[in-house]
Motif scaffolding. Sequence first.
Motif, PDB file in Angstrom:
ATOM      1  N   ALA A  49      -7.245 -33.804  89.341  1.00 13.37           N
ATOM      2  CA  ALA A  49      -7.998 -34.009  90.223  1.00 13.37           C
ATOM      3  C   ALA A  49      -7.924 -34.104  91.572  1.00 13.37           C
ATOM      4  O   ALA A  49      -6.692 -34.257  92.027  1.00 13.37           O
ATOM      5  CB  ALA A  49      -8.504 -35.532  89.794  1.00 13.37           C
ATOM      6  N   TYR A  59     -12.396 -32.741  89.149  1.00 19.82           N
ATOM      7  CA  TYR A  59     -11.649 -32.698  87.976  1.00 19.82           C
ATOM      8  C   TYR A  59     -11.351 -31.601  87.209  1.00 19.82           C
ATOM      9  O   TYR A  59     -12.446 -30.649  87.008  1.00 19.82           O
ATOM     10  CB  TYR A  59     -12.132 -34.095  87.238  1.00 19.82           C
ATOM     11  CG  TYR A  59     -12.024 -35.183  87.892  1.00 19.82           C
ATOM     12  CD1 TYR A  59     -13.527 -35.704  88.458  1.00 19.82           C
ATOM     13  CD2 TYR A  59     -11.232 -36.137  87.894  1.00 19.82           C
ATOM     14  CE1 TYR A  59     -13.669 -36.927  89.264  1.00 19.82           C
ATOM     15  CE2 TYR A  59     -11.497 -37.614  88.391  1.00 19.82           C
ATOM     16  CZ  TYR A  59     -12.695 -37.872  89.165  1.00 19.82           C
ATOM     17  OH  TYR A  59     -12.784 -39.037  89.653  1.00 19.82           O
ATOM     18  N   LYS A  64     -12.364 -35.050  82.708  1.00 21.95           N
ATOM     19  CA  LYS A  64     -13.769 -35.505  83.239  1.00 21.95           C
ATOM     20  C   LYS A  64     -14.208 -36.775  82.137  1.00 21.95           C
ATOM     21  O   LYS A  64     -14.369 -36.664  81.139  1.00 21.95           O
ATOM     22  CB  LYS A  64     -14.804 -34.447  83.318  1.00 21.95           C
ATOM     23  CG  LYS A  64     -14.575 -33.599  84.199  1.00 21.95           C
ATOM     24  CD  LYS A  64     -15.648 -32.308  84.426  1.00 21.95           C
ATOM     25  CE  LYS A  64     -15.292 -31.435  85.573  1.00 21.95           C
ATOM     26  NZ  LYS A  64     -16.245 -30.109  85.402  1.00 21.95           N
TER      27      LYS A  64
END
Length: 114
Positions: A49, A59, A64
């Motif tokens: 990220a 990300y 996610k």
Amino acid sequence: QVQLVESGGGSVQPGGSLRLSCAAPASIFRFYVMGWYRQAPGKQRELVAQISFGGSTNYVDSVKGRFTISRDNAKSTLYLQMNSLKPDDTGVYYCWSSAAGGTWGQGAPVTVSS
């Protein structure tokens, strides 16, 4: 000389949570893109990220909805909140700054295992 210092790694069971922190000098934090990378055993280092100074984030698809990157510009500190951890999240997590062509921390190990 290491300027990015990670903390908060450790061992956790699948489904658990950890929060990583990265303390940095303001000179390589403020106004720079910051990020978290990880390297699993036997694999290449990958971006997990990243976050801009203004707070824009992105990300890798595999995290996610489970991981959240954030930054406190006043404290020059970067965070990674990791929830619903899976064994595939195991690895060494590195803090990164875009300053000076890329600056790395020393890494924080994360182990997700039952």
